[in-house]
Design a protein around this motif. Structure first.
Motif, short mmCIF file in Angstrom:
data_model
loop_
_atom_site.label_atom_id
_atom_site.label_comp_id
_atom_site.label_asym_id
_atom_site.label_seq_id
_atom_site.Cartn_x
_atom_site.Cartn_y
_atom_site.Cartn_z
N LEU A 28 43.58 41.10 41.99
CA LEU A 28 43.17 40.76 43.36
C LEU A 28 42.94 42.01 44.19
O LEU A 28 41.98 42.08 44.97
N ARG A 84 39.38 42.90 46.06
CA ARG A 84 39.29 42.97 47.52
C ARG A 84 39.18 44.39 48.04
O ARG A 84 38.40 44.68 48.96
N ALA A 114 38.24 35.74 47.22
CA ALA A 114 39.62 35.44 46.84
C ALA A 114 40.55 36.05 47.88
O ALA A 114 40.38 37.20 48.28
N LYS A 115 41.52 35.25 48.32
CA LYS A 115 42.40 35.70 49.41
C LYS A 115 43.83 35.92 48.92
O LYS A 115 44.29 35.23 48.03
N LEU A 116 44.49 36.86 49.57
CA LEU A 116 45.93 37.01 49.37
C LEU A 116 46.60 36.19 50.48
O LEU A 116 46.43 36.50 51.65
N CYS A 166 43.96 32.91 45.79
CA CYS A 166 43.32 34.02 45.07
C CYS A 166 42.75 33.57 43.72
O CYS A 166 42.46 34.40 42.87
N TYR A 203 45.62 33.03 38.89
CA TYR A 203 45.92 33.61 40.19
C TYR A 203 45.70 35.12 40.09
O TYR A 203 46.42 35.82 39.37
N CYS A 236 46.42 37.35 42.13
CA CYS A 236 47.54 38.14 42.66
C CYS A 236 48.63 38.32 41.61
O CYS A 236 49.51 39.15 41.77
N THR A 271 34.49 35.11 40.06
CA THR A 271 35.05 34.84 41.38
C THR A 271 34.17 33.82 42.08
O THR A 271 33.12 33.45 41.58
N GLY A 276 39.52 29.48 46.90
CA GLY A 276 40.48 29.12 45.84
C GLY A 276 40.28 27.69 45.38
O GLY A 276 40.29 27.40 44.18
#
Lengths: 211, 706
Positions: free
Chosen positions: A75, A79, A94-96, A106, A116, A118, A132, A163
């Protein structure tokens, strides 16, 4: 750090500090005062293997050369990564969110399976085809899941949406005609706070008809 | 007098229209503050106290400063100051990578002299508790007492009485995008901040004040925002400090709160405990209500709640106090004070109805003066199948038992002055609408496009909408109190109408018709009295040349209205062996005024119900009295609803009038009460404490048996 436990005499390591606060006081050095942090530089990075390596990742069908530390997650590369020619990877879909493999914000695909990002070390993502949310559409043609999410308003703030979109696409690639219960199971690793779930379920059903 | 016209005349307003940001959000292109990557950007982190109450004895930044890759370290708390809650800011760093920033804060040495703390209300209210606020006597505020009517006289008329204590614990907002900002100084006098905020102009004004800058030299941008729910007004400590780090280093800095900090310091919904004694007459009228309650908003105050709620009680006395604890402050959370107040009141209503031997819906009808809700009771009861409800709560021998309940809510949401907007028609026929509001996930961007497109006979996708940027200098208020749409829509509508009027004035001579006879629809301007006279939109605008049309809008009271009513019905199934509650169905009947976008309104109602369901069954902040720490400051142990918890939700947009009203908050209000009443109806045992978890159910069932 083989000598990390020996540091207690002169200072207080993070580990012994944490042991101490569990009981409410720290007896080791300066009771009644409490220490926060105050680690030696080497301790702060213990086990983090600051040494780095250049690896190649295949993301959305494109090779990326990136320098990573052992602790660098996939991740982080997506990012915040900078490739060896100095360009930002900048795949920020993708987010944390929870930072511990709980919320699915993510989620990306590794060889078609949802993971995941992360919780996956960048080094472990070598030799895998990473997809992604940015790589789901075929040019301007959106993936049926993406189309259906827009149509059904299966998003509000949209922060969890990448996600959910990736998880939904992965679910449908495994099970093209899921029941509502199967959709709930398939997306149970993703969390939304705005409460878009009902329309997400509708969107996945609609998308499944187009798969 | 301006109006939104009849529903039959609306081509777009009130229809189900996908939001304009959808494509960017499903492809990952939408950039949130958290996604901003600026050239040369550093990463900021904050060291926070793990101790709830302490004197700061020493702070040593030197080792952190010496770590390679660290560009700035600043001290936030001064030696001699007090730490008052876990998570309080001590120092901040900016470094080349987030990992280095993480390492650096671990190198900061802080000496704290621990003081006795109280983190639970019980501890704070106990005899001999350490006093934690210097400005109060003890840990309780002065009571807020209100009286109306004749309480003793009221109770004298009561045929039945209920005395009970209801409790709702602290809930946290759990914004998925944590609070945070990216700050960048163009030079010493010009600051740009990407902020995850519900109020771009509020953040701008705060930062301008903090850094002694003219307001027009601070620009705040919030293109997309990952959830706020009331907690994201103002830049906060983290926003001011990231701007300071950026100024010191001369580089852009991003600083987002960690998930843990988000729980600790970024706000919460205060708790509520209320002890009520209430009475009703034999014919089912609420007659007396006596409530003594308290709640905690952390180290601050602000733990108010609504009591009594919705239903009319002529004789009443209420007494409330705030309790201070060594925990981070409350902030507004979706309908502050309402859901917890509604849970207690709707529980009380059912308890009184049972003593009266009356159907709880009938009891509500007698005591509810809202005509809108009276109609909603009828509709909701039909939708849920109220006639199927258990006539005897808890009857039967089945392991899994079903029950139904009802709850109610009310809200304002009428908007207000303070929005400036501009609608521009370019000569190529494209249209822009600009205003300084922000889209926090509610879909105001799309609502603006719908209003302008309706006015111009275009499609919403034809309108380019710019929100979430203070740069254009068109202020709007913060997105709170469900005020956004009702504040913005009238100004956008009048701006679009003014622009259309200007265009008509230019075109009328060519069409040989008075301006008042011109209309626009389907990308064509035509004369209403002679439909053969037409001109295509692009041909008309093409004549503008360099002289494009750009008009501002005005606030118009007639286009908005405050005050909404809502009712929800819940059906649940309770497993009497495991104590698990499964919500089968929620019917949410929500008065919305004029719904600009019916689809987004349905999304809002769904979302409110789900947040209410979380409060009813899952959410609670746990504080450890011993260590003073929050035990569940993460997303594993702090439970929010996931896919398995989602029932069938029937969201009914209940049209009442053709004026715009906000609806962001109200749909979360009736849910906990409706679910609690449904649980009682299922098992015949009342749970008066939220969340209704299996342990409480099993304990209550066991006590009933014993």
């Amino acid at each position: 750090m083989p000598d990390k436990e020996k540091k207690q005499g002169t200072n207080i390591s993070r580990r012994s500090f944490l042991k101490g606060v569990g009981t409410g006081t720290v007896a080791a050095t300066v009771a009644p005062s409490v220490l926060i942090g105050g680690e030696k530089a080497a301790d702060a990075q213990e086990g983090d293997a600051v040494a780095s390596a250049t690896i190649q990742l295949n993301i959305n069908g494109k090779p990326y050369q990136v320098e990573v530390e052992a602790r660098t997650t996939l991740l982080t590369v997506l990012r915040d990564g900078i490739d060896t020619s100095g360009n930002n990877v900048d795949l920020t879909g993708a987010k944390l969110i929870c930072d511990r493999g709980e919320c699915g914000g993510c989620t990306v695909m590794a060889d078609g399976n949802p993971v995941y990002a992360c919780m996956m070390l960048a080094m472990d993502a070598q030799d895998k085809q990473i997809t992604t949310v940015e790589g789901l559409a075929d040019g301007d043609d959106l993936h049926p899941v993406q189309e259906a999410f827009i149509q059904h308003d299966a998003l509000m703030c949209g922060f969890c949406t990448p996600g959910f979109v990736v998880s939904s696409a992965a679910l449908l690639s495994e099970n093209a005609k899921p029941t509502l219960e199967e959709i709930k199971v398939g997306l149970s690793g993703n969390t939304c706070r705005c409460g878009t779930y009902p329309f997400i379920f509708d969107a996945v059903k609609t998308a499944s008809k187009k798969m | 007098m301006a109006s939104w016209g009849e529903a039959s005349e609306s081509r777009l307003i009130g229809k189900r229209i996908p939001r304009l940001s959808g494509r960017d959000k499903v492809t990952g292109k939408a950039k949130y503050t958290f996604d901003i990557n600026r050239p040369g950007m550093l990463y900021g982190r904050i060291l926070r106290s793990e101790v709830a109450h302490a004197n700061v004895v020493g702070v040593d930044l030197s080792e952190a400063e010496a770590l390679p890759g660290v560009k700035a370290v600043i001290q936030i708390v001064e030696v001699g100051n007090k730490i008052r809650y876990q998570g309080q800011e001590i120092a901040a760093v900016a470094a080349e990578t987030d990992d280095i920033a993480k390492d650096a804060i671990r190198l900061i040495r802080v000496d704290l002299e621990e003081l006795p703390h109280v983190v639970t209300e019980a501890d704070a209210m106990a005899e001999g508790a350490p006093q934690i606020r210097d400005d109060w006597t003890g840990n309780q505020s002065n009571p807020n007492v209100r009286e109306e009517g004749d309480l003793a006289g009221g109770f004298a008329q009561a045929a039945v009485e209920v005395e009970a204590t209801y409790h709702a614990p602290v809930q946290t907002h759990v914004c998925l995008e944590t609070h945070g900002n990216v700050a960048e100084w163009e030079d010493e006098q010009n600051l740009t901040v990407w902020a995850s905020t519900q109020g771009v102009f509020g953040v701008r004004n705060d930062l301008a004040g903090s850094f002694n800058l003219p307001a027009n030299q601070v620009r705040v941008i919030t293109e997309h925002m990952g959830g706020g729910f009331g907690s994201k007004f103002g830049p906060g400590v983290e926003g001011r400090r990231v701007a300071e780090l950026a100024r010191i280093t001369g580089r852009p800095v991003k600083l987002m709160l960690t998930r843990k900090a988000e729980h600790l310091v970024a706000g919460n919904r205060p708790s509520m405990t209320q002890h009520v004694r209430a009475g009703a007459t034999g014919d089912g009228r609420l007659i007396a209500y006596d409530m003594k309650g308290h709640g905690t908003g952390g180290i601050s105050s602000g733990a108010g709640f609504q009591a009594p709620y919705v239903y009319h009680v002529p004789n009443r006395r209420t007494e409330r106090v705030n309790v201070a604890v060594n925990v981070g402050n409350q902030r507004a959370m979706r309908a502050p004070g309402h859901p917890q107040g509604a849970f207690a009141m709707d529980s009380l209503m059912d308890e009184l109805a049972e003593k009266l031997g009356m159907n709880p819906l009938e009891f509500r009808r007698i005591n509810d003066t809202s005509e809108v809700r009276q109609a909603q009771y009828t509709l909701g009861a039909q939708e849920i199948g109220w006639h199927r409800r258990n006539s005897v709560p808890g009857a039967g021998k089945a392991v899994k038992k079903r029950g139904m309940g009802v709850g109610s809510g009310q809200w304002g949401g009428g908007g207000g002055r303070g929005t400036q907007a501009r609608v521009t028609i370019n000569s190529d026929g494209t249209v822009e609408a600009v205003t300084g509001t922000q889209d926090i996930g509610t879909g105001i961007r799309t609502a603006i496009a719908i209003i302008v497109a309706e006015e111009f006979g275009l499609a919403p996708t034809d309108i380019r909408v710019t929100v979430g940027d203070s740069g254009p200098g068109l202020p709007s208020g913060g997105s709170g109190g469900s005020q956004t749409t009702a504040s913005v829509a009238p100004v956008i509508k009048t701006a679009a109408a003014a622009a259309k009027q200007k265009l008509f004035e230019r075109i009328a001579p060519q069409l040989n018709a008075p301006v008042g006879d011109l209309r626009v629809g389907n990308r064509t301007i035509y004369v209403v009295s002679d439909r053969t006279k037409t001109i295509k939109w692009e041909l008309a605008t093409g004549q503008l040349g360099m002289d494009s049309i750009s008009e501002g809008g005005e606030w118009d009271e007639e286009l908005r209205q405050g005050g909404v009513a809502g009712t929800q019905f819940a059906e649940v199934e309770v497993d009497t062996e495991t104590g698990a509650v499964r919500v089968i169905k929620i019917v949410a009947v929500q008065d919305c005024g004029l719904a600009i976008n019916r689809l987004a309104t349905e999304s809002q109602i769904n979302g409110g119900v789900i947040m209410g369901l979380g409060q009813a069954l899952l959410e609670e902040r746990f504080m450890d009295a011993q260590t003073g720490r929050m035990l569940n400051a993460n997303l594993e142990d702090y439970k929010v609803p996931g896919t398995f918890e989602i029932p069938e939700i029937k969201s009914i947009v209940f049209d009442t009038h053709r004026k715009v009203t906000g609806v962001g908050e109200p749909p979360c209000i009736p849910t906990p009460g409706a679910i609690a009443n449904a649980v009682y109806n299922a098992i015949g045992v009342r749970i008066r404490e939220l969340p209704i978890t299996p342990d409480k159910i099993l304990t209550a069932l066991a006590e009933k048996k014993a």
